[in-house]
Write a protein that holds these residues in place. Structure first.
Motif, PDB file in Angstrom:
ATOM      1  N   VAL A 108      25.041  49.192  48.138  1.00 44.98           N
ATOM      2  CA  VAL A 108      24.360  50.295  48.424  1.00 44.98           C
ATOM      3  C   VAL A 108      24.911  51.195  47.318  1.00 44.98           C
ATOM      4  O   VAL A 108      25.942  51.745  47.491  1.00 44.98           O
ATOM      5  N   HIS A 109      24.047  51.275  46.438  1.00 51.29           N
ATOM      6  CA  HIS A 109      24.209  52.279  45.069  1.00 51.29           C
ATOM      7  C   HIS A 109      24.045  53.910  45.397  1.00 51.29           C
ATOM      8  O   HIS A 109      24.899  54.445  45.173  1.00 51.29           O
ATOM      9  N   GLU A 110      22.929  54.137  45.675  1.00 49.01           N
ATOM     10  CA  GLU A 110      22.620  55.512  45.876  1.00 49.01           C
ATOM     11  C   GLU A 110      21.630  55.650  47.464  1.00 49.01           C
ATOM     12  O   GLU A 110      20.975  54.805  47.718  1.00 49.01           O
ATOM     13  N   ALA A 143      33.457  53.007  48.110  1.00 53.69           N
ATOM     14  CA  ALA A 143      32.620  54.425  48.614  1.00 53.69           C
ATOM     15  C   ALA A 143      31.778  54.291  47.135  1.00 53.69           C
ATOM     16  O   ALA A 143      32.151  54.366  46.112  1.00 53.69           O
ATOM     17  N   MET A 144      30.392  54.309  47.574  1.00 56.00           N
ATOM     18  CA  MET A 144      29.607  54.649  46.508  1.00 56.00           C
ATOM     19  C   MET A 144      28.548  55.702  46.405  1.00 56.00           C
ATOM     20  O   MET A 144      28.854  56.983  46.251  1.00 56.00           O
ATOM     21  N   GLY A 145      27.389  55.528  47.133  1.00 54.00           N
ATOM     22  CA  GLY A 145      26.357  56.494  47.074  1.00 54.00           C
ATOM     23  C   GLY A 145      26.609  57.649  48.177  1.00 54.00           C
ATOM     24  O   GLY A 145      27.567  57.654  49.226  1.00 54.00           O
ATOM     25  N   LEU A 146      26.430  59.058  47.662  1.00 53.68           N
ATOM     26  CA  LEU A 146      26.837  60.144  48.340  1.00 53.68           C
ATOM     27  C   LEU A 146      25.788  61.353  48.121  1.00 53.68           C
ATOM     28  O   LEU A 146      25.124  61.420  47.120  1.00 53.68           O
ATOM     29  N   CYS A 147      25.368  61.931  49.318  1.00 49.99           N
ATOM     30  CA  CYS A 147      24.206  62.548  49.481  1.00 49.99           C
ATOM     31  C   CYS A 147      24.634  63.511  50.410  1.00 49.99           C
ATOM     32  O   CYS A 147      25.094  63.631  51.719  1.00 49.99           O
ATOM     33  N   TRP A 148      24.308  65.252  50.034  1.00 48.58           N
ATOM     34  CA  TRP A 148      24.495  66.305  51.064  1.00 48.58           C
ATOM     35  C   TRP A 148      23.150  66.704  51.316  1.00 48.58           C
ATOM     36  O   TRP A 148      22.259  67.198  50.371  1.00 48.58           O
ATOM     37  N   ASP A 149      22.619  66.804  52.451  1.00 40.33           N
ATOM     38  CA  ASP A 149      21.381  67.197  52.747  1.00 40.33           C
ATOM     39  C   ASP A 149      21.247  67.822  54.349  1.00 40.33           C
ATOM     40  O   ASP A 149      21.996  67.576  55.214  1.00 40.33           O
ATOM     41  N   ARG A 150      20.822  69.193  54.347  1.00 38.15           N
ATOM     42  CA  ARG A 150      20.851  69.954  55.720  1.00 38.15           C
ATOM     43  C   ARG A 150      22.094  70.094  56.280  1.00 38.15           C
ATOM     44  O   ARG A 150      21.903  69.861  57.559  1.00 38.15           O
ATOM     45  N   GLY A 151      23.317  70.233  55.683  1.00 36.90           N
ATOM     46  CA  GLY A 151      24.509  70.434  56.187  1.00 36.90           C
ATOM     47  C   GLY A 151      24.949  69.130  56.640  1.00 36.90           C
ATOM     48  O   GLY A 151      26.431  69.280  57.167  1.00 36.90           O
ATOM     49  N   THR A 177      32.839  60.057  44.615  1.00 42.37           N
ATOM     50  CA  THR A 177      33.437  58.849  45.239  1.00 42.37           C
ATOM     51  C   THR A 177      33.937  57.833  44.096  1.00 42.37           C
ATOM     52  O   THR A 177      33.417  58.002  42.891  1.00 42.37           O
ATOM     53  N   SER A 178      34.748  57.247  44.709  1.00 39.05           N
ATOM     54  CA  SER A 178      35.286  55.981  43.642  1.00 39.05           C
ATOM     55  C   SER A 178      35.088  54.550  44.530  1.00 39.05           C
ATOM     56  O   SER A 178      35.977  54.689  45.170  1.00 39.05           O
ATOM     57  N   TYR A 179      34.242  54.089  43.992  1.00 44.79           N
ATOM     58  CA  TYR A 179      34.342  52.520  44.467  1.00 44.79           C
ATOM     59  C   TYR A 179      35.572  51.613  44.199  1.00 44.79           C
ATOM     60  O   TYR A 179      35.885  50.648  44.921  1.00 44.79           O
ATOM     61  N   GLN A 180      36.112  52.077  42.751  1.00 44.77           N
ATOM     62  CA  GLN A 180      37.290  51.252  42.610  1.00 44.77           C
ATOM     63  C   GLN A 180      38.313  51.429  43.374  1.00 44.77           C
ATOM     64  O   GLN A 180      39.028  50.470  43.796  1.00 44.77           O
ATOM     65  N   ASP A 188      29.327  58.278  42.481  1.00 41.42           N
ATOM     66  CA  ASP A 188      28.464  59.323  42.743  1.00 41.42           C
ATOM     67  C   ASP A 188      28.979  60.767  42.858  1.00 41.42           C
ATOM     68  O   ASP A 188      30.153  60.885  43.139  1.00 41.42           O
ATOM     69  N   VAL A 189      28.111  61.841  42.936  1.00 47.20           N
ATOM     70  CA  VAL A 189      28.776  63.035  43.032  1.00 47.20           C
ATOM     71  C   VAL A 189      27.586  64.066  43.723  1.00 47.20           C
ATOM     72  O   VAL A 189      26.306  63.511  43.703  1.00 47.20           O
TER      73      VAL A 189
END
Length: 351
Positions: free
Chosen positions: A116-118, A64-72, A36-39, A324-325
């Motif tokens: 929200v950062h993460e 766009a900041m926090g990014l998470c991949w979980d269970r699809g 993501t890029s919050y800029q 985030d990545v």
């Protein structure tokens, strides 16, 4: 040849350069990644096209900041909402003749501007996030902006103002285990006076400070008994022994780091060009100068066992700061649909 697609709003001008081995590496590991890029307020998905070229898909999500991949599912924090994106394709389907995953925004929880950062998902499937504005960990609430879960002992009240810049969450066994803060302060914005060496790693379960002295730490992650984090103001990926309270440098990264994903012994790290008006005086500046390096913007993949750079993805153009990545295993070529895009209006699926 590289491909960049963004149906909908005109994106900032973006050019990218990749390490020569990145396409083969992505194919060999059957993986892609997002950042993501919050800029510029965007979600980027990087994958491999059938012809072997790198694909960069970008969509607009404000700040766009926090990014998470979980269970699809893919979770994304934007300026005042937390989004859940789902892959709309059935097994064997392909989007636009080449994408094996098409992420569509299925729900958005309106939180207001909590910075929200993460975010992470606990064992019950509940969203847990770093509510930086209110200096706490929080989760979603069906009626209110959030429900507070935990705050550091030195934070005297639940109130806005970003008192300590609580910015990162490390999960362990499906529950929050550690957080990073830039300082142990209890007054709005006072953490800025402690950017050089005021950073803390705090055990959520006990409230104890397990390690300190970091410069603007971000993105703690647990692997076995160890905690890894970004000592961003110094430019180092650091390994912390939470029992002994000791830490050691693993790798220097030429830029300001904010996002960290650890997958199969590898660290995916977002790196940004420093805003010298904000980051002036940090040890990172002196380290870059001593090494004769210029900061750059992109994603680096680093072997944690050696500290060596494995592959990289570099951005040029209007974007100079990333956040985030997340790794996307078993997905070769992901794309997403943007909010308000024409494709979103006509992409209708049913069970």
């Amino acid at each position: 040849m590289a491909h960049a697609e963004n149906p909908g709003a005109t994106p900032p001008k973006v050019e990218f350069i990749v390490s020569p081995g990145l396409p083969e590496w992505l194919q060999r590991h059957s993986i892609s990644f997002g950042f993501t890029s919050y800029q510029t307020g965007q979600l980027f998905l990087v994958g491999l096209m059938p012809d072997g070229s790198i694909s960069l898909n970008q969509q607009n999500y404000s700040q766009a900041m926090g990014l998470c991949w979980d269970r699809g599912s893919l979770y994304l924090a934007s300026k005042f909402q937390i989004w859940r994106l789902e892959n709309m394709l059935r097994p064997g389907q392909v989007g636009n003749d080449r994408f094996d995953a098409v992420f569509i925004p299925r729900s958005a929880h309106t939180t207001g501007d909590l910075d929200v950062h993460e975010l992470a998902i606990d064992s019950a499937g509940q969203v847990v996030f770093a509510n930086t504005s209110f200096s706490c960990l929080a989760t979603l609430d069906p009626v209110h902006s959030f429900r507070a879960l935990w705050r550091p002992d030195f934070i005297s009240e639940l109130a806005p103002g970003d008192r300590c810049h609580l910015n990162g969450i490390a999960m362990l066994d499906g529950a929050p285990a550690y957080v990073t803060t830039i300082a142990g302060t209890d007054e709005p914005g006072q953490w800025r006076k402690h950017r050089v060496d005021g950073g803390l790693l705090i055990d959520v379960r006990t409230g104890n400070i397990v390690a300190e002295g970091f410069s603007m730490p971000h993105s703690p992650r647990t692997v076995g008994d160890m905690v890894y984090l970004l000592d961003s103001g110094r430019g180092y990926i650091v390994e912390v022994d939470p029992i002994k309270g000791t830490s050691k440098d693993l790798a220097f990264v030429p830029g300001f780091m904010r996002g960290l994903e650890i997958y199969a012994g590898l660290a995916f790290v977002t790196v940004s060009k420093p805003r010298y008006g904000t980051f002036a005086g940090l040890p990172l500046d002196a380290e870059l100068h001593a090494r004769g390096l210029a900061a750059w913007c992109g994603v680096m993949i680093i072997d944690l066992s050696t500290g060596g750079l494995v592959e990289w993805f570099r951005l040029e153009g209007d974007i100079t700061e990333l956040f985030d990545v997340t790794a996307l295993p078993s997905i070769a070529a992901p794309m997403s649909l943007g909010v308000g895009s024409e494709e979103l209006l006509t992409s209708i699926t049913f069970n």
